[in-house]
Scaffold this active site. Structure first.
Site, PDB file in Angstrom:
ATOM      1  CB  CYS A  78      76.182  60.575  15.786  1.00 23.02           C
ATOM      2  SG  CYS A  78      76.754  59.671  14.329  1.00 23.02           S
TER       3      CYS A  78
ATOM      4  CG  HIS B 273      72.122  60.054  16.040  1.00 24.58           C
ATOM      5  ND1 HIS B 273      72.243  60.683  14.819  1.00 24.58           N
ATOM      6  CD2 HIS B 273      72.920  58.954  15.985  1.00 24.58           C
ATOM      7  CE1 HIS B 273      73.084  59.991  14.067  1.00 24.58           C
ATOM      8  NE2 HIS B 273      73.512  58.942  14.746  1.00 24.58           N
TER       9      HIS B 273
ATOM     10  CG  ASN C 286      73.815  57.737  11.282  1.00 25.18           C
ATOM     11  OD1 ASN C 286      73.968  58.937  11.428  1.00 25.18           O
ATOM     12  ND2 ASN C 286      74.374  56.861  12.101  1.00 25.18           N
TER      13      ASN C 286
END
Length: 327
Positions: free
Chosen positions: A111, A252, A282
């Site tokens: 990520c 993020h 996500n």
């Protein structure tokens, strides 16, 4: 030699899975997911959609905005943890674009991949090796989710985002900080589990598969709310800037509670924190450019705006970068 971010693009698969739909096959509810994550729905790729497909779409949009032809690219960097081919998918994207002059390679930082990729690509320009670089952050974590595990399956979506970096007289990358801590790897991973296969009585090899994503949500939350503000502050220090001088923060997109906690700790006004988490979930390495793309195309992010981006995730890895939009 400096660099500028001159184009951006994004793409996501068409199918969208809502929380209510998810509650039909896993023990959860819309209220439960929204209250804990801020997510309402997420885009999921079907069996016929590849990472190369959506990455190419995002790349084409970024190149168009930058006014650049694929043949003018010197380098393509694909930040992903979920390639179509374990050997890498950047070369497939190069071929799909027709970017015959570009070197292409994958890099993995989960990520944090987009931020790590941004800093990596910048060094090729700063040293004068390349002038035009395409950076793509893309992931399809739906491929690696246990859809019976409500702790993880509610979180992830698929998507791609891309930016064009070009040599520029004035360096628009103002500062960055990257960090890693492998001692915490067990809190979030997508691990290979080997099973022995005997070739001869004396020789055995490992033959196995990757297991679905596992995550200790509480530990990842604690890690993020502590380390992300720290790394943003360090990047700001390197840039010689203060929090109040930043126009936009793009973190993020992991969990809305994390975004809110980081903003509160740094005393960032909510209107400066860009979030598309509610409708994308996500998307790992794609999340930062995917969220930023919408604001740029809506005209809310203008040339010269100062942007702080921060990624965090498996590894564990985390990092932040400060740059100005446009030339």
């Amino acid at each position: 030699m400096g660099l500028a971010v001159t184009g951006i693009g994004a793409a996501a698969p068409a199918p969208s899975l809502s929380n209510d739909q998810m509650s039909q096959f896993v023990d959860t509810s819309d209220e439960w997911i929204r209250s804990r994550t801020g997510i309402c729905d997420r885009h999921l790729a079907d069996a016929h959609t590849s990472l190369t497909d959506i990455s190419t779409q995002a790349a084409q949009a970024a190149l168009t905005m930058a006014g650049l032809q694929p043949s003018e690219l010197d380098l393509i960097v694909l930040a992903t943890s979920t390639p179509d081919d374990l050997f890498g998918s950047a070369c497939q994207i190069q071929a799909a674009l027709g970017a015959s002059n570009a070197v292409a390679f994958d890099m993995t930082a989960a990520c944090s991949g987009f931020v790590f990729g941004l800093v990596t690509a910048a060094q090729f320009i700063r040293t004068g090796v390349y002038r035009n670089i395409l950076l793509i952050g893309a992931d399809m974590l739906s491929r690696w989710v246990d859809w019976s595990d409500r702790r993880t399956c509610i979180l992830f979506g698929d998507g791609a985002g891309a930016v064009v970096l070009q040599a520029n007289d004035r360096d628009r990358l103002l500062g960055f900080e990257l960090r890693s801590d492998g001692t915490q790897n067990h809190y979030l991973n997508l691990a290979y589990q080997a099973q022995p296969q005997d070739l001869t009585p004396e020789i055995s090899v490992a033959h196995g598969r990757f297991h679905p994503i596992t995550m200790n949500g509480q530990e990842v939350y604690r890690f993020a709310v502590k380390r992300v503000p720290e790394v943003i502050e360090k990047a700001l220090f390197r840039a010689g800037l203060r929090v109040e001088q930043i126009d936009w923060f793009v973190l993020h997109q992991a969990n809305q509670r994390i975004l809110d906690a980081v903003a509160q700790r740094l005393q960032i006004p909510p209107e400066k924190v860009i979030s598309n988490l509610a409708h994308y979930g996500n998307t790992s390495a794609a999340s930062i450019p995917l969220a930023l793309d919408a604001k740029v195309r809506q005209g809310q992010v203008g040339c010269g705006d100062t942007i702080a981006v921060a990624g965090f995730g498996a590894g564990l890895t985390w990092g932040a970068a400060i740059f100005q939009w446009g030339r």
